[in-house]
Design a protein around this motif. Structure first.
Motif, PDB file in Angstrom:
ATOM      1  N   GLY A  52     -15.707  -4.361 -35.939  1.00 35.79           N
ATOM      2  CA  GLY A  52     -15.815  -3.447 -37.058  1.00 35.79           C
ATOM      3  C   GLY A  52     -16.900  -2.398 -36.859  1.00 35.79           C
ATOM      4  O   GLY A  52     -16.948  -1.702 -35.857  1.00 35.79           O
ATOM      5  N   ALA A  53     -17.795  -2.341 -37.833  1.00 37.15           N
ATOM      6  CA  ALA A  53     -18.852  -1.325 -37.815  1.00 37.15           C
ATOM      7  C   ALA A  53     -20.098  -1.783 -37.075  1.00 37.15           C
ATOM      8  O   ALA A  53     -21.124  -1.100 -37.108  1.00 37.15           O
ATOM      9  N   ALA A  54     -20.019  -2.923 -36.408  1.00 38.96           N
ATOM     10  CA  ALA A  54     -21.189  -3.443 -35.687  1.00 38.96           C
ATOM     11  C   ALA A  54     -21.343  -2.718 -34.359  1.00 38.96           C
ATOM     12  O   ALA A  54     -21.078  -3.263 -33.293  1.00 38.96           O
ATOM     13  N   THR A  55     -21.770  -1.477 -34.420  1.00 37.16           N
ATOM     14  CA  THR A  55     -21.960  -0.669 -33.219  1.00 37.16           C
ATOM     15  C   THR A  55     -23.217  -1.120 -32.482  1.00 37.16           C
ATOM     16  O   THR A  55     -24.105  -1.744 -33.082  1.00 37.16           O
ATOM     17  N   PRO A  56     -23.326  -0.810 -31.184  1.00 40.01           N
ATOM     18  CA  PRO A  56     -24.553  -1.146 -30.460  1.00 40.01           C
ATOM     19  C   PRO A  56     -25.795  -0.547 -31.112  1.00 40.01           C
ATOM     20  O   PRO A  56     -26.856  -1.170 -31.126  1.00 40.01           O
ATOM     21  N   GLU A  57     -25.658   0.648 -31.691  1.00 44.69           N
ATOM     22  CA  GLU A  57     -26.803   1.299 -32.338  1.00 44.69           C
ATOM     23  C   GLU A  57     -27.247   0.517 -33.572  1.00 44.69           C
ATOM     24  O   GLU A  57     -28.449   0.370 -33.821  1.00 44.69           O
ATOM     25  N   ALA A  58     -26.284   0.017 -34.350  1.00 44.10           N
ATOM     26  CA  ALA A  58     -26.628  -0.755 -35.546  1.00 44.10           C
ATOM     27  C   ALA A  58     -27.279  -2.082 -35.166  1.00 44.10           C
ATOM     28  O   ALA A  58     -28.258  -2.511 -35.787  1.00 44.10           O
ATOM     29  N   VAL A  59     -26.745  -2.729 -34.125  1.00 45.51           N
ATOM     30  CA  VAL A  59     -27.330  -3.984 -33.655  1.00 45.51           C
ATOM     31  C   VAL A  59     -28.747  -3.745 -33.144  1.00 45.51           C
ATOM     32  O   VAL A  59     -29.678  -4.502 -33.442  1.00 45.51           O
ATOM     33  N   LEU A  60     -28.923  -2.669 -32.355  1.00 42.05           N
ATOM     34  CA  LEU A  60     -30.240  -2.365 -31.804  1.00 42.05           C
ATOM     35  C   LEU A  60     -31.246  -2.057 -32.909  1.00 42.05           C
ATOM     36  O   LEU A  60     -32.423  -2.427 -32.804  1.00 42.05           O
ATOM     37  N   ALA A  61     -30.816  -1.393 -33.977  1.00 48.41           N
ATOM     38  CA  ALA A  61     -31.728  -1.070 -35.074  1.00 48.41           C
ATOM     39  C   ALA A  61     -32.308  -2.341 -35.684  1.00 48.41           C
ATOM     40  O   ALA A  61     -33.506  -2.406 -35.997  1.00 48.41           O
ATOM     41  N   ILE A  62     -31.480  -3.360 -35.838  1.00 48.31           N
ATOM     42  CA  ILE A  62     -31.959  -4.630 -36.396  1.00 48.31           C
ATOM     43  C   ILE A  62     -32.882  -5.331 -35.406  1.00 48.31           C
ATOM     44  O   ILE A  62     -33.917  -5.897 -35.779  1.00 48.31           O
ATOM     45  N   ILE A  63     -32.541  -5.286 -34.120  1.00 50.11           N
ATOM     46  CA  ILE A  63     -33.394  -5.887 -33.096  1.00 50.11           C
ATOM     47  C   ILE A  63     -34.758  -5.206 -33.076  1.00 50.11           C
ATOM     48  O   ILE A  63     -35.806  -5.872 -32.990  1.00 50.11           O
ATOM     49  N   CYS A  64     -34.773  -3.882 -33.175  1.00 52.44           N
ATOM     50  CA  CYS A  64     -36.047  -3.151 -33.167  1.00 52.44           C
ATOM     51  C   CYS A  64     -36.907  -3.538 -34.364  1.00 52.44           C
ATOM     52  O   CYS A  64     -38.136  -3.661 -34.235  1.00 52.44           O
TER      53      CYS A  64
END
Length: 231
Positions: A185-197
């Motif tokens: 779905g909307a779980a883009t690498p950028e969205a995942v990375l934002a949470i990791i950061c």
């Protein structure tokens, strides 16, 4: 003076001897053209592509290719070593940035972007049957050291929590790139990375949620304290 990288060492093997300076420069150019062509062809066609096609794309003869890379495995190895060394040099280039925190997190974003955009190449190389771990061991240590230096600068500026190591950072980025191969779905690498950061930052500096996360959470209404009081 820049530290000698594993890519530099490999280049020296191709250029040793009594060649004059113009010949050495020409050999460097040919090698660079071969690596660029190989990277593009492996990503587009896979590992079974004939080396003749790589030489043709590079604009050199097959004999020139074999002088630099005696086997296709050596060419695979050189492409992968070059990719790792480029990432390490990028990390080192950010160490003296005015804002260490911004530099560190920008590096992570760059690394994820590069890894996801080059995943066809990476998959091709990993399927080559080469002893990847042995071939890239020194380069991986060089990369981890470069990331560690960038991380330490960011930690000294209190932009990153103190209990994080470079190995953890690279593992988290690697997991983000793997997730990109299995999109949900909307779980883009950028969205995942934002949470990791946000997880890498000290608690007091956590940023707001990535777009879409807050919107997907069910709305709640504030309780009246009187209604919450036991009867």
């Amino acid at each position: 003076m820049r530290a000698k990288s594993t890519t530099d060492a490999a280049l020296g093997e191709d250029l040793c001897g009594d060649a004059s300076r113009p010949q050495r420069a020409d050999a460097q150019r040919n090698r660079a053209r071969l690596l660029a062509a190989a990277e593009a062809v492996f990503a587009a066609e896979g590992i079974s592509v004939p080396v003749d096609l790589i030489a043709e794309k590079a604009g050199v003869g097959v004999g020139t290719l074999y002088r630099h890379f005696p086997t296709k495995e050596k060419l695979f190895e050189a492409v992968l070593l070059g990719r790792i060394d480029d990432v390490a040099q990028d990390a080192l280039s950010r160490i003296n940035a005015d804002d260490p925190g911004t530099a560190f997190f920008a590096f992570l974003a760059h690394l994820v972007e590069e890894s996801t955009s080059k995943r066809d190449l990476i998959q091709a190389l990993l399927g080559a049957g080469v002893e990847i771990e042995l071939a890239v061991a020194d380069s991986k240590r060089h990369l981890e050291d470069a990331v560690s230096q960038l991380l330490e600068v960011a930690q000294r500026s209190r932009a990153v929590r103190d209990d994080v190591s470079s190995a953890v950072v690279l593992s988290l980025v690697g997991a983000t790139c793997i997730a990109a191969d299995h999109p949900h779905g909307a779980a883009t690498p950028e969205a995942v990375l934002a949470i990791i950061c946000d997880g890498l930052r000290p608690p007091a500096t956590v940023t707001s949620e990535p777009p879409g996360i807050a919107a997907s959470r069910p709305a709640t209404t504030a309780e009246d304290p009187a209604e919450a009081r036991p009867v």
